[in-house]
Design a protein around this motif. Structure first.
Motif, PDB file in Angstrom:
ATOM      1  N   LEU A 248       0.796  -1.225   0.000  1.00 28.13           N
ATOM      2  CA  LEU A 248       0.000   0.000   0.000  1.00 28.13           C
ATOM      3  C   LEU A 248       0.826   1.271   0.000  1.00 28.13           C
ATOM      4  O   LEU A 248       0.262   2.357  -0.021  1.00 28.13           O
ATOM      5  N   LYS A 249       2.130   1.150  -0.005  1.00 29.47           N
ATOM      6  CA  LYS A 249       2.994   2.323   0.069  1.00 29.47           C
ATOM      7  C   LYS A 249       3.298   2.839  -1.330  1.00 29.47           C
ATOM      8  O   LYS A 249       3.579   2.064  -2.244  1.00 29.47           O
ATOM      9  N   ASP A 250       3.250   4.161  -1.503  1.00 35.76           N
ATOM     10  CA  ASP A 250       3.634   4.771  -2.776  1.00 35.76           C
ATOM     11  C   ASP A 250       5.157   4.774  -2.900  1.00 35.76           C
ATOM     12  O   ASP A 250       5.875   4.866  -1.911  1.00 35.76           O
ATOM     13  N   GLY A 251       5.653   4.703  -4.122  1.00 38.51           N
ATOM     14  CA  GLY A 251       7.090   4.739  -4.339  1.00 38.51           C
ATOM     15  C   GLY A 251       7.731   3.381  -4.091  1.00 38.51           C
ATOM     16  O   GLY A 251       7.144   2.328  -4.333  1.00 38.51           O
ATOM     17  N   ASP A 252       8.964   3.399  -3.586  1.00 38.20           N
ATOM     18  CA  ASP A 252       9.707   2.159  -3.355  1.00 38.20           C
ATOM     19  C   ASP A 252       9.072   1.366  -2.219  1.00 38.20           C
ATOM     20  O   ASP A 252       8.917   1.856  -1.102  1.00 38.20           O
ATOM     21  N   LYS A 253       8.711   0.115  -2.512  1.00 36.09           N
ATOM     22  CA  LYS A 253       8.107  -0.756  -1.515  1.00 36.09           C
ATOM     23  C   LYS A 253       9.184  -1.565  -0.808  1.00 36.09           C
ATOM     24  O   LYS A 253      10.207  -1.899  -1.399  1.00 36.09           O
ATOM     25  N   ALA A 254       8.942  -1.867   0.441  1.00 30.30           N
ATOM     26  CA  ALA A 254       9.915  -2.604   1.241  1.00 30.30           C
ATOM     27  C   ALA A 254      10.069  -4.030   0.719  1.00 30.30           C
ATOM     28  O   ALA A 254       9.100  -4.661   0.299  1.00 30.30           O
ATOM     29  N   THR A 255      11.291  -4.556   0.745  1.00 28.51           N
ATOM     30  CA  THR A 255      11.538  -5.936   0.345  1.00 28.51           C
ATOM     31  C   THR A 255      11.403  -6.843   1.560  1.00 28.51           C
ATOM     32  O   THR A 255      11.413  -6.396   2.716  1.00 28.51           O
ATOM     33  N   LEU A 256      11.274  -8.136   1.286  1.00 32.10           N
ATOM     34  CA  LEU A 256      11.180  -9.096   2.376  1.00 32.10           C
ATOM     35  C   LEU A 256      12.419  -9.032   3.258  1.00 32.10           C
ATOM     36  O   LEU A 256      12.327  -9.112   4.491  1.00 32.10           O
ATOM     37  N   GLN A 257      13.611  -8.888   2.635  1.00 31.40           N
ATOM     38  CA  GLN A 257      14.846  -8.873   3.401  1.00 31.40           C
ATOM     39  C   GLN A 257      14.941  -7.622   4.264  1.00 31.40           C
ATOM     40  O   GLN A 257      15.425  -7.685   5.407  1.00 31.40           O
ATOM     41  N   GLU A 258      14.493  -6.482   3.743  1.00 32.11           N
ATOM     42  CA  GLU A 258      14.526  -5.249   4.535  1.00 32.11           C
ATOM     43  C   GLU A 258      13.661  -5.384   5.785  1.00 32.11           C
ATOM     44  O   GLU A 258      14.060  -4.991   6.888  1.00 32.11           O
ATOM     45  N   LEU A 259      12.465  -5.947   5.612  1.00 29.08           N
ATOM     46  CA  LEU A 259      11.576  -6.134   6.765  1.00 29.08           C
ATOM     47  C   LEU A 259      12.129  -7.187   7.720  1.00 29.08           C
ATOM     48  O   LEU A 259      11.995  -7.059   8.939  1.00 29.08           O
ATOM     49  N   ALA A 260      12.755  -8.220   7.150  1.00 27.52           N
ATOM     50  CA  ALA A 260      13.343  -9.265   7.990  1.00 27.52           C
ATOM     51  C   ALA A 260      14.452  -8.691   8.870  1.00 27.52           C
ATOM     52  O   ALA A 260      14.544  -8.999  10.064  1.00 27.52           O
ATOM     53  N   ASP A 261      15.301  -7.856   8.293  1.00 22.40           N
ATOM     54  CA  ASP A 261      16.377  -7.232   9.071  1.00 22.40           C
ATOM     55  C   ASP A 261      15.807  -6.333  10.169  1.00 22.40           C
ATOM     56  O   ASP A 261      16.343  -6.277  11.282  1.00 22.40           O
ATOM     57  N   GLU A 262      14.722  -5.638   9.859  1.00 28.55           N
ATOM     58  CA  GLU A 262      14.129  -4.721  10.824  1.00 28.55           C
ATOM     59  C   GLU A 262      13.494  -5.464  12.000  1.00 28.55           C
ATOM     60  O   GLU A 262      13.607  -5.034  13.151  1.00 28.55           O
ATOM     61  N   TYR A 263      12.829  -6.595  11.701  1.00 32.53           N
ATOM     62  CA  TYR A 263      12.141  -7.338  12.756  1.00 32.53           C
ATOM     63  C   TYR A 263      13.008  -8.440  13.363  1.00 32.53           C
ATOM     64  O   TYR A 263      12.571  -9.136  14.282  1.00 32.53           O
ATOM     65  N   GLY A 264      14.205  -8.642  12.856  1.00 32.82           N
ATOM     66  CA  GLY A 264      15.095  -9.640  13.425  1.00 32.82           C
ATOM     67  C   GLY A 264      14.675 -11.064  13.166  1.00 32.82           C
ATOM     68  O   GLY A 264      14.903 -11.950  14.014  1.00 32.82           O
ATOM     69  N   VAL A 265      14.042 -11.326  12.024  1.00 34.36           N
ATOM     70  CA  VAL A 265      13.637 -12.681  11.657  1.00 34.36           C
ATOM     71  C   VAL A 265      14.107 -12.946  10.227  1.00 34.36           C
ATOM     72  O   VAL A 265      14.714 -12.080   9.579  1.00 34.36           O
TER      73      VAL A 265
END
Length: 287
Positions: A248-265
């Motif tokens: 739902l975000k405009d522009g560059d969307k987060a990748t799975l790896q970016e979210l994984a690094d952020e949440y520590g999983v």
């Protein structure tokens, strides 16, 4: 700011020098690099991120961009614009150039320079984009020089062009038709010439003009938005954040790896959370 942007801000451009002729004269005054100089500068940039070295590589090849741009003078676009687009391609080439490849920068950069010019031409040659697929793009830039005469091609010429370019005869005929057409304003005033085609406003029907359909579409959009908000509300905070940033975000969307690094999983765990969240939201839409 990226290295490309830093270099771009320091490049001479036609408007800054007063005229295109002044620009061309200026870039031709910049000395051509020897093989040894080019190799040394390329290693300084790739190994030490030396922006001054990158700038010297770019500046020394600006004359080549002018040479390439002149080859596209038949498209009705400003030469200065083509040169500036080509300069962007040159900077991208310098950024990716490997001095150990065993080729000169000019041989490596020509692909990037032409790619930027091609994109610019396709965006600006007509109001309506004339080429979207790979085959159409190839045809657009090759059909003119492949035609043996002015006017429409005969069957033999169409077959020859299709064979040379590795496309179907149908693609050749369609592109020839597009190249032979012209742009028309939607609401152009009627011409006194009876042979002139009417403007689209005279025969195209706007189905959205019906107030009933407009109200129906507005109600449907409100309903869909409400369902989306309800679906998000039923998710936990992490799942809601993942869905929002992935879909739902405009522009560059987060990748799975970016979210994984952020949440520590792991990235796979983020994917599983995403799949489960989408299932819950589909259930809300189906209700």
């Amino acid at each position: 700011m990226t290295a490309t942007a830093l270099i771009a801000n320091n490049l001479p451009i036609p408007s800054a020098l007063g005229s295109l002729d002044a620009y061309v004269n200026a870039v031709h005054q910049i000395p051509v690099l020897t093989v040894e100089e080019e190799q040394a500068l390329a290693r300084q940039y790739s190994g030490e991120n030396d922006l001054d070295a990158a700038k010297r590589l770019v500046m020394a090849h600006l004359r080549f961009v002018v040479h390439v741009a002149r080859g596209y003078s038949g498209y009705g676009l400003q030469l200065a614009d083509l040169i500036q687009e080509g300069n962007i391609g040159l900077m991208k080439a310098v950024k990716r150039f490997d001095p150990d490849m065993g080729v000169r920068l000019v041989s490596f950069a020509v692909h990037w320079i032409r790619a930027e010019m091609h994109e610019f031409i396709l965006r600006n040659w007509r109001i309506v984009k004339i080429a979207t697929t790979k085959a159409q793009r190839k045809l657009f830039f090759n059909l003119r020089k492949s035609k043996k005469r002015l006017g429409w091609m005969n069957a033999a010429e169409v077959a020859a062009v299709a064979k040379d370019l590795g496309v179907s005869t149908a693609d050749v005929l369609e592109m020839e038709s597009r190249l032979s057409g012209r742009d028309m304003a939607f609401d152009a005033p009627a011409d006194a010439d009876e042979d002139e085609k009417p403007a689209p406003v005279a025969y195209l029907v706007d189905n959205n003009a019906d107030p009933y359909h407009a109200l129906e579409n507005e109600s449907q959009e409100e309903s869909d938005l409400g369902s989306l908000q309800n679906g998000l509300a039923k998710l936990d905070a992490r799942s809601r954040d993942i869905i929002t940033r992935r879909w739902l975000k405009d522009g560059d969307k987060a990748t799975l790896q970016e979210l994984a690094d952020e949440y520590g999983v792991s990235a796979e765990r983020i994917r599983q959370v995403e799949v489960n969240a989408m299932k819950k939201m589909r259930a809300v839409f189906a209700a």
